[in-house]
Scaffold this motif. Structure first.
Motif, PDB file in Angstrom:
ATOM      1  N   GLU A   1       8.941  14.631  -6.253  1.00 17.36           N
ATOM      2  CA  GLU A   1      10.325  14.191  -6.070  1.00 17.36           C
ATOM      3  C   GLU A   1      10.512  13.583  -4.685  1.00 17.36           C
ATOM      4  N   ALA A   2       9.757  14.071  -3.704  1.00 15.28           N
ATOM      5  CA  ALA A   2       9.850  13.531  -2.342  1.00 15.28           C
ATOM      6  C   ALA A   2       9.421  12.058  -2.321  1.00 15.28           C
ATOM      7  N   ALA A   3       8.341  11.733  -3.031  1.00 17.88           N
ATOM      8  CA  ALA A   3       7.870  10.345  -3.102  1.00 17.88           C
ATOM      9  C   ALA A   3       8.910   9.471  -3.799  1.00 17.88           C
ATOM     10  N   PHE A   4       9.487   9.998  -4.865  1.00 18.98           N
ATOM     11  CA  PHE A   4      10.550   9.265  -5.564  1.00 18.98           C
ATOM     12  C   PHE A   4      11.718   9.005  -4.615  1.00 18.98           C
ATOM     13  N   GLY A   5      12.099  10.015  -3.848  1.00 15.70           N
ATOM     14  CA  GLY A   5      13.193   9.865  -2.884  1.00 15.70           C
ATOM     15  C   GLY A   5      12.905   8.791  -1.850  1.00 15.70           C
ATOM     16  N   LYS A   6      11.654   8.727  -1.410  1.00 17.99           N
ATOM     17  CA  LYS A   6      11.277   7.698  -0.424  1.00 17.99           C
ATOM     18  C   LYS A   6      11.361   6.302  -1.039  1.00 17.99           C
ATOM     19  N   LEU A   7      10.918   6.172  -2.288  1.00 16.48           N
ATOM     20  CA  LEU A   7      11.030   4.874  -2.966  1.00 16.48           C
ATOM     21  C   LEU A   7      12.491   4.477  -3.109  1.00 16.48           C
ATOM     22  N   PHE A   8      13.307   5.439  -3.477  1.00 19.51           N
ATOM     23  CA  PHE A   8      14.743   5.186  -3.614  1.00 19.51           C
ATOM     24  C   PHE A   8      15.312   4.682  -2.287  1.00 19.51           C
ATOM     25  N   GLN A   9      14.975   5.367  -1.190  1.00 20.09           N
ATOM     26  CA  GLN A   9      15.493   4.984   0.129  1.00 20.09           C
ATOM     27  C   GLN A   9      15.020   3.596   0.536  1.00 20.09           C
ATOM     28  N   ARG A  10      13.812   3.227   0.130  1.00 16.21           N
ATOM     29  CA  ARG A  10      13.271   1.908   0.503  1.00 16.21           C
ATOM     30  C   ARG A  10      13.991   0.754  -0.212  1.00 16.21           C
ATOM     31  N   TYR A  11      14.472   0.999  -1.447  1.00 14.50           N
ATOM     32  CA  TYR A  11      14.939  -0.128  -2.259  1.00 14.50           C
ATOM     33  C   TYR A  11      16.383  -0.075  -2.745  1.00 14.50           C
ATOM     34  N   TRP A  12      17.043   1.073  -2.701  1.00 13.93           N
ATOM     35  CA  TRP A  12      18.357   1.185  -3.333  1.00 13.93           C
ATOM     36  C   TRP A  12      19.376   0.208  -2.754  1.00 13.93           C
ATOM     37  N   GLU A  13      19.379   0.022  -1.439  1.00 13.27           N
ATOM     38  CA  GLU A  13      20.437  -0.781  -0.816  1.00 13.27           C
ATOM     39  C   GLU A  13      20.375  -2.251  -1.247  1.00 13.27           C
ATOM     40  N   LYS A  14      19.182  -2.808  -1.253  1.00 13.50           N
ATOM     41  CA  LYS A  14      19.028  -4.203  -1.667  1.00 13.50           C
ATOM     42  C   LYS A  14      19.464  -4.376  -3.128  1.00 13.50           C
ATOM     43  N   LEU A  15      19.042  -3.431  -3.988  1.00 15.47           N
ATOM     44  CA  LEU A  15      19.424  -3.503  -5.399  1.00 15.47           C
ATOM     45  C   LEU A  15      20.940  -3.343  -5.562  1.00 15.47           C
ATOM     46  N   TYR A  16      21.517  -2.444  -4.799  1.00 20.31           N
ATOM     47  CA  TYR A  16      22.960  -2.188  -4.870  1.00 20.31           C
ATOM     48  C   TYR A  16      23.764  -3.431  -4.470  1.00 20.31           C
ATOM     49  N   ILE A  17      23.336  -4.086  -3.399  1.00 21.42           N
ATOM     50  CA  ILE A  17      24.027  -5.305  -2.944  1.00 21.42           C
ATOM     51  C   ILE A  17      23.941  -6.382  -4.018  1.00 21.42           C
TER      52      ILE A  17
ATOM     53  N   HIS B   1       0.836  -1.199   0.000  1.00 25.39           N
ATOM     54  CA  HIS B   1       0.000   0.000   0.000  1.00 25.39           C
ATOM     55  C   HIS B   1       0.880   1.261   0.000  1.00 25.39           C
ATOM     56  N   ILE B   2       1.922   1.256   0.815  1.00 27.06           N
ATOM     57  CA  ILE B   2       2.854   2.398   0.862  1.00 27.06           C
ATOM     58  C   ILE B   2       3.505   2.592  -0.502  1.00 27.06           C
ATOM     59  N   ASP B   3       3.973   1.489  -1.098  1.00 24.62           N
ATOM     60  CA  ASP B   3       4.588   1.563  -2.428  1.00 24.62           C
ATOM     61  C   ASP B   3       3.626   2.176  -3.442  1.00 24.62           C
ATOM     62  N   GLN B   4       2.390   1.680  -3.459  1.00 26.09           N
ATOM     63  CA  GLN B   4       1.410   2.152  -4.439  1.00 26.09           C
ATOM     64  C   GLN B   4       1.119   3.648  -4.261  1.00 26.09           C
ATOM     65  N   GLU B   5       1.035   4.097  -3.002  1.00 27.71           N
ATOM     66  CA  GLU B   5       0.791   5.507  -2.741  1.00 27.71           C
ATOM     67  C   GLU B   5       1.983   6.353  -3.200  1.00 27.71           C
ATOM     68  N   LEU B   6       3.189   5.886  -2.922  1.00 20.21           N
ATOM     69  CA  LEU B   6       4.392   6.619  -3.350  1.00 20.21           C
ATOM     70  C   LEU B   6       4.503   6.640  -4.879  1.00 20.21           C
ATOM     71  N   ILE B   7       4.145   5.531  -5.527  1.00 17.28           N
ATOM     72  CA  ILE B   7       4.169   5.467  -6.992  1.00 17.28           C
ATOM     73  C   ILE B   7       3.169   6.466  -7.570  1.00 17.28           C
ATOM     74  N   ARG B   8       1.972   6.528  -6.963  1.00 20.36           N
ATOM     75  CA  ARG B   8       0.951   7.473  -7.422  1.00 20.36           C
ATOM     76  C   ARG B   8       1.454   8.909  -7.300  1.00 20.36           C
ATOM     77  N   GLN B   9       2.066   9.231  -6.140  1.00 12.95           N
ATOM     78  CA  GLN B   9       2.586  10.585  -5.923  1.00 12.95           C
ATOM     79  C   GLN B   9       3.736  10.893  -6.886  1.00 12.95           C
ATOM     80  N   MET B  10       4.607   9.896  -7.086  1.00 12.06           N
ATOM     81  CA  MET B  10       5.736  10.087  -7.996  1.00 12.06           C
ATOM     82  C   MET B  10       5.227  10.347  -9.418  1.00 12.06           C
ATOM     83  N   ALA B  11       4.208   9.596  -9.831  1.00 15.40           N
ATOM     84  CA  ALA B  11       3.649   9.766 -11.176  1.00 15.40           C
ATOM     85  C   ALA B  11       3.105  11.181 -11.363  1.00 15.40           C
ATOM     86  N   ALA B  12       2.665  11.790 -10.250  1.00 17.92           N
ATOM     87  CA  ALA B  12       2.149  13.161 -10.304  1.00 17.92           C
ATOM     88  C   ALA B  12       3.278  14.187 -10.222  1.00 17.92           C
ATOM     89  N   GLY B  13       4.529  13.702 -10.124  1.00 16.84           N
ATOM     90  CA  GLY B  13       5.679  14.609 -10.149  1.00 16.84           C
ATOM     91  C   GLY B  13       6.343  14.853  -8.814  1.00 16.84           C
TER      92      GLY B  13
END
Length: 194
Positions: free
Chosen positions: A21-37, A7-19
């Motif tokens: 940047e804060a929502a995009f930053g939150k998505l980045f913080q949630r997933y970047w480390e796992k992807l980086y590893i 639900h959090i992801d979907q809400e952040l995706i919706r906000q990001m789609a509307a432009g």
């Protein structure tokens, strides 16, 4: 993944789609480390891993208005997977070239480097056109240097299937590129003597 996290992801995706940047930053913080590893481990290079993850998120931001993502972790995992394959295919891997050919020392090192660059570009195009499973097997064997048994175990298929897919890929490669290497070498030698 919990329904609350989805639900959090979907809400952040919706906000990001509307432009947002804060929502995009939150998505980045949630997933970047796992992807980086994951990227660093698969590529064997942390700086390349960082570059690939950056590219995944940059693409996510650029396409934010047109993407329809229902499962963000799965989407990011698949996007990372393809970026890793492209990165492996795009860089010259000496192990792969040693397996394909062993021409000995070239007197024309500059020409040889150009030929290898041309060959890499052709090979990259060819690998990208392979069926997905065959491409996965080919890249894991020649670029990640896994054994057929390791690949079979990772992909949950038989070792015989892995061997068959590799054989088909290599036969096709020889049929389409086997004649090309001597021609390229001959053309380089002739142009060098002009």
């Amino acid at each position: 993944m919990s329904s609350e996290s989805e639900h959090i992801d979907q809400e952040l995706i919706r906000q990001m789609a509307a432009g947002s940047e804060a929502a995009f930053g939150k998505l980045f913080q949630r997933y970047w480390e796992k992807l980086y590893i994951t990227a660093g481990r698969k590529l064997g290079d942390t700086s390349l891993g960082k570059e690939v993850v950056h590219d995944v998120f940059l693409d996510l931001w650029r396409r934010r208005e047109t993407l329809a993502i229902t499962n963000l972790p799965a989407y990011l995992g698949k996007a990372l997977h393809y970026r890793i394959i492209n990165k492996m295919v795009g860089k010259k891997d000496t192990f792969f070239f040693d397996v394909l050919e062993n021409p000995g020392a070239s007197l024309y090192a500059a020409d040889q480097a150009l030929l290898e660059k041309d060959f890499t570009a052709l090979l990259s195009s060819w690998i990208a056109a392979l069926p997905e499973r065959r491409r996965e097997i080919f890249v894991r064997y020649y670029f990640q240097h896994l054994t057929t048994q390791e690949i079979a175990s990772q992909l949950d298929i038989s070792q015989k299937t892995v061997q068959n897919q590799l054989s088909i890929a290599v036969q096709f490669l020889r049929a389409h590129f086997g004649h090309l290497l001597p021609v390229l070498l001959l053309a380089a030698t002739i142009s060098h003597h002009k």
